[in-house]
Design a protein around this motif. Structure first.
Motif, PDB file in Angstrom:
ATOM      1  N   HIS A 207       0.826  -1.202   0.000  1.00 26.71           N
ATOM      2  CA  HIS A 207       0.000   0.000   0.000  1.00 26.71           C
ATOM      3  C   HIS A 207       0.867   1.260   0.000  1.00 26.71           C
ATOM      4  O   HIS A 207       1.910   1.290   0.657  1.00 26.71           O
ATOM      5  CB  HIS A 207      -0.918   0.026   1.225  1.00 26.71           C
ATOM      6  CG  HIS A 207      -1.891  -1.111   1.270  1.00 26.71           C
ATOM      7  ND1 HIS A 207      -1.507  -2.406   1.564  1.00 26.71           N
ATOM      8  CD2 HIS A 207      -3.234  -1.149   1.052  1.00 26.71           C
ATOM      9  CE1 HIS A 207      -2.568  -3.195   1.520  1.00 26.71           C
ATOM     10  NE2 HIS A 207      -3.621  -2.460   1.216  1.00 26.71           N
ATOM     11  N   GLN A 208       0.402   2.256  -0.706  1.00 25.44           N
ATOM     12  CA  GLN A 208       1.093   3.544  -0.745  1.00 25.44           C
ATOM     13  C   GLN A 208       0.124   4.672  -0.431  1.00 25.44           C
ATOM     14  O   GLN A 208      -1.086   4.549  -0.631  1.00 25.44           O
ATOM     15  CB  GLN A 208       1.678   3.809  -2.145  1.00 25.44           C
ATOM     16  CG  GLN A 208       3.006   3.142  -2.423  1.00 25.44           C
ATOM     17  CD  GLN A 208       3.615   3.634  -3.724  1.00 25.44           C
ATOM     18  OE1 GLN A 208       2.943   4.194  -4.577  1.00 25.44           O
ATOM     19  NE2 GLN A 208       4.909   3.427  -3.882  1.00 25.44           N
ATOM     20  N   VAL A 209       0.691   5.758   0.066  1.00 26.79           N
ATOM     21  CA  VAL A 209      -0.022   7.033   0.132  1.00 26.79           C
ATOM     22  C   VAL A 209       0.885   8.062  -0.526  1.00 26.79           C
ATOM     23  O   VAL A 209       1.997   8.303  -0.055  1.00 26.79           O
ATOM     24  CB  VAL A 209      -0.354   7.454   1.580  1.00 26.79           C
ATOM     25  CG1 VAL A 209      -0.937   8.869   1.589  1.00 26.79           C
ATOM     26  CG2 VAL A 209      -1.336   6.478   2.214  1.00 26.79           C
ATOM     27  N   GLU A 210       0.429   8.607  -1.628  1.00 30.81           N
ATOM     28  CA  GLU A 210       1.199   9.634  -2.319  1.00 30.81           C
ATOM     29  C   GLU A 210       0.467  10.969  -2.209  1.00 30.81           C
ATOM     30  O   GLU A 210      -0.763  11.013  -2.113  1.00 30.81           O
ATOM     31  CB  GLU A 210       1.404   9.265  -3.792  1.00 30.81           C
ATOM     32  CG  GLU A 210       2.256   8.025  -3.975  1.00 30.81           C
ATOM     33  CD  GLU A 210       2.732   7.859  -5.409  1.00 30.81           C
ATOM     34  OE1 GLU A 210       2.554   8.806  -6.206  1.00 30.81           O
ATOM     35  OE2 GLU A 210       3.280   6.789  -5.726  1.00 30.81           O
ATOM     36  N   GLY A 211       1.240  12.054  -2.235  1.00 31.73           N
ATOM     37  CA  GLY A 211       0.662  13.383  -2.143  1.00 31.73           C
ATOM     38  C   GLY A 211       1.105  14.254  -3.294  1.00 31.73           C
ATOM     39  O   GLY A 211       2.199  14.068  -3.851  1.00 31.73           O
ATOM     40  N   LEU A 281      10.284   7.920   3.223  1.00 31.03           N
ATOM     41  CA  LEU A 281       9.566   8.244   1.991  1.00 31.03           C
ATOM     42  C   LEU A 281      10.476   8.928   0.984  1.00 31.03           C
ATOM     43  O   LEU A 281      11.614   9.311   1.300  1.00 31.03           O
ATOM     44  CB  LEU A 281       8.354   9.135   2.281  1.00 31.03           C
ATOM     45  CG  LEU A 281       8.556  10.468   3.020  1.00 31.03           C
ATOM     46  CD1 LEU A 281       8.906  11.591   2.045  1.00 31.03           C
ATOM     47  CD2 LEU A 281       7.293  10.850   3.779  1.00 31.03           C
ATOM     48  N   GLY A 282       9.964   9.087  -0.237  1.00 37.84           N
ATOM     49  CA  GLY A 282      10.637   9.831  -1.279  1.00 37.84           C
ATOM     50  C   GLY A 282       9.798  11.042  -1.654  1.00 37.84           C
ATOM     51  O   GLY A 282       8.569  11.018  -1.537  1.00 37.84           O
ATOM     52  N   ALA A 305       5.624  16.609  -4.842  1.00 40.13           N
ATOM     53  CA  ALA A 305       4.980  15.309  -4.667  1.00 40.13           C
ATOM     54  C   ALA A 305       5.789  14.487  -3.674  1.00 40.13           C
ATOM     55  O   ALA A 305       6.990  14.693  -3.502  1.00 40.13           O
ATOM     56  CB  ALA A 305       4.873  14.581  -6.013  1.00 40.13           C
ATOM     57  N   PHE A 306       5.115  13.571  -3.020  1.00 40.33           N
ATOM     58  CA  PHE A 306       5.798  12.667  -2.086  1.00 40.33           C
ATOM     59  C   PHE A 306       5.049  11.341  -2.068  1.00 40.33           C
ATOM     60  O   PHE A 306       3.866  11.272  -2.429  1.00 40.33           O
ATOM     61  CB  PHE A 306       5.864  13.271  -0.675  1.00 40.33           C
ATOM     62  CG  PHE A 306       4.517  13.626  -0.092  1.00 40.33           C
ATOM     63  CD1 PHE A 306       3.753  12.691   0.592  1.00 40.33           C
ATOM     64  CD2 PHE A 306       4.005  14.917  -0.236  1.00 40.33           C
ATOM     65  CE1 PHE A 306       2.520  13.018   1.128  1.00 40.33           C
ATOM     66  CE2 PHE A 306       2.769  15.253   0.287  1.00 40.33           C
ATOM     67  CZ  PHE A 306       2.016  14.305   0.966  1.00 40.33           C
ATOM     68  N   GLY A 307       5.745  10.305  -1.672  1.00 42.10           N
ATOM     69  CA  GLY A 307       5.119   8.988  -1.592  1.00 42.10           C
ATOM     70  C   GLY A 307       5.751   8.146  -0.509  1.00 42.10           C
ATOM     71  O   GLY A 307       6.970   8.176  -0.320  1.00 42.10           O
ATOM     72  N   LEU A 308       4.914   7.428   0.201  1.00 46.30           N
ATOM     73  CA  LEU A 308       5.429   6.574   1.276  1.00 46.30           C
ATOM     74  C   LEU A 308       4.715   5.235   1.256  1.00 46.30           C
ATOM     75  O   LEU A 308       3.566   5.129   0.830  1.00 46.30           O
ATOM     76  CB  LEU A 308       5.282   7.252   2.637  1.00 46.30           C
ATOM     77  CG  LEU A 308       3.885   7.728   3.061  1.00 46.30           C
ATOM     78  CD1 LEU A 308       3.118   6.631   3.772  1.00 46.30           C
ATOM     79  CD2 LEU A 308       4.001   8.938   3.980  1.00 46.30           C
ATOM     80  N   GLY A 309       5.404   4.205   1.705  1.00 46.04           N
ATOM     81  CA  GLY A 309       4.820   2.870   1.816  1.00 46.04           C
ATOM     82  C   GLY A 309       4.151   2.697   3.171  1.00 46.04           C
ATOM     83  O   GLY A 309       4.785   2.900   4.216  1.00 46.04           O
ATOM     84  N   VAL A 310       2.875   2.357   3.156  1.00 47.49           N
ATOM     85  CA  VAL A 310       2.126   2.226   4.409  1.00 47.49           C
ATOM     86  C   VAL A 310       2.702   1.106   5.260  1.00 47.49           C
ATOM     87  O   VAL A 310       2.859   1.244   6.485  1.00 47.49           O
ATOM     88  CB  VAL A 310       0.632   1.984   4.125  1.00 47.49           C
ATOM     89  CG1 VAL A 310      -0.145   1.798   5.430  1.00 47.49           C
ATOM     90  CG2 VAL A 310       0.052   3.144   3.329  1.00 47.49           C
TER      91      VAL A 310
END
Length: 337
Positions: A207-211, A281-282, A305-310
């Protein structure tokens, strides 16, 4: 004939009161169309005019008497059956009841909901998109050309040459920018798929949450402030973050983002492997090519933008050392949360 009728009545009464009597069979025997009482009444034509009313009245009286006794016996039999049933099904209210297992929210759902609440509190909207995605949205529109290593079938689940299982939720950002003009401020949580072998830190599904934020005058400072707010809310007010230069095709400049270890406060421990920092995150500024492909002028607008693995956040937050625990459905593990 009178004696015959009285005899029928006496026999019927005895038969009805007998234990285990079949009441329906007795009703047919004495009162049915071919019953004994009916058979006697068929012979009334042989009686004199004076006898007929007397015998007729007696016959009706006997019929009514038999019917009444049948109904009374039926009522008594029903009451006896109910009493026997109540005794056999007696409920002991003092016996403890059977415990009903109540489910709990999965740790991935717990953390994802917490992440959503943090960013919703900062004014973000939640955007969703398909998990079965087109190559264009998963790669081309994100500044990932055809010869990029990420397109290798060893890294991505391809269904056809043009359809695949999304390897990140970034396609949602592209779809949002195509449909909506800036200002844009979204997060895109969801499942993603990569062709990774299952081990303690990898899974083909995660799962990811990206912004994504796009507006006039958006800077790297806005990105840093956003991620600091997120880190302090998620891991504690004393949490610090740091950026390390990195490369992502869809952002420029790009960075890996670390947080100070929330277990040791940055001093170094087993969780952070003695470094005092944990990568989570990246992030980076949205590449002009990505903005341009979505019809947004990079000379007028900028974004980050950013993205992290839940799963990574879950494992850090709850000190879980093997990602497989999150997918094995062992209630002994899940009940801890």
């Amino acid at each position: 004939m009178k004696d015959t009728l009285l005899k029928i009545r006496d026999e019927a009464e005895l038969a009805i009161e007998a234990p285990g009597a079949d009441l329906e069979a007795l009703r047919i025997k004495y009162l049915g169309k071919k019953g004994e009482l009916t058979a006697v009444l068929r012979g009334m034509g042989q009686l004199s005019a004076e006898e007929r009313p007397v015998i007729g009245a007696l016959a009706n009286e006997i019929r009514a008497d038999i019917e009444a006794k049948l109904e009374a016996r039926k009522g008594a039999a029903a009451a006896e059956a109910l009493e026997a049933k109540l005794k056999s099904e007696k409920l002991d209210v003092t016996v403890p009841g059977t415990k009903i297992e109540v489910g709990k929210m999965h740790p991935i759902s717990l953390v994802q909901r917490q992440l959503e609440e943090i960013f919703l509190g900062m004014g973000y909207e939640i955007a969703e998109g398909p998990e079965v995605e087109l190559d264009y949205y998963n790669f081309q529109a994100l500044n990932i050309p055809e010869d990029h290593p990420a397109r290798d079938t060893q890294d991505t689940f391809y269904i056809t040459d043009n359809i695949l299982l999304r390897s990140q939720t970034s396609p949602v950002q592209v779809r949002t920018m195509e449909k909506k003009r800036p200002p844009i401020k979204i997060i895109s949580p969801g499942r993603v798929y990569r062709s990774d072998a299952v081990d303690a830190t990898h899974s083909p599904l995660f799962h990811q949450v990206e912004g994504l934020v796009v507006d006039k005058g958006v800077t790297m400072g806005d990105l840093k402030g956003t991620l600091e707010t997120f880190a302090k809310t998620m891991f504690g007010e004393d949490t610090r973050i740091r950026f390390r230069p990195h490369h992502f095709p869809f952002t420029e400049p790009s960075a890996e983002v670390d947080v100070s270890c929330f277990a040791c406060g940055g001093k170094g421990c087993r969780l952070c492997k003695g470094e005092g920092w944990i990568e989570i995150l990246g992030a980076g500024m949205v590449h002009p090519n990505v903005l341009r492909s979505c019809g947004i002028d990079p000379e007028e607008y900028s974004g980050f933008a950013f993205g992290l693995g839940v799963e990574r956040i879950v494992m850090l937050k709850y000190h879980i050392d093997d990602m497989r625990h999150l997918y094995e459905n062992d209630v002994r593990f899940l009940h801890q949360f």
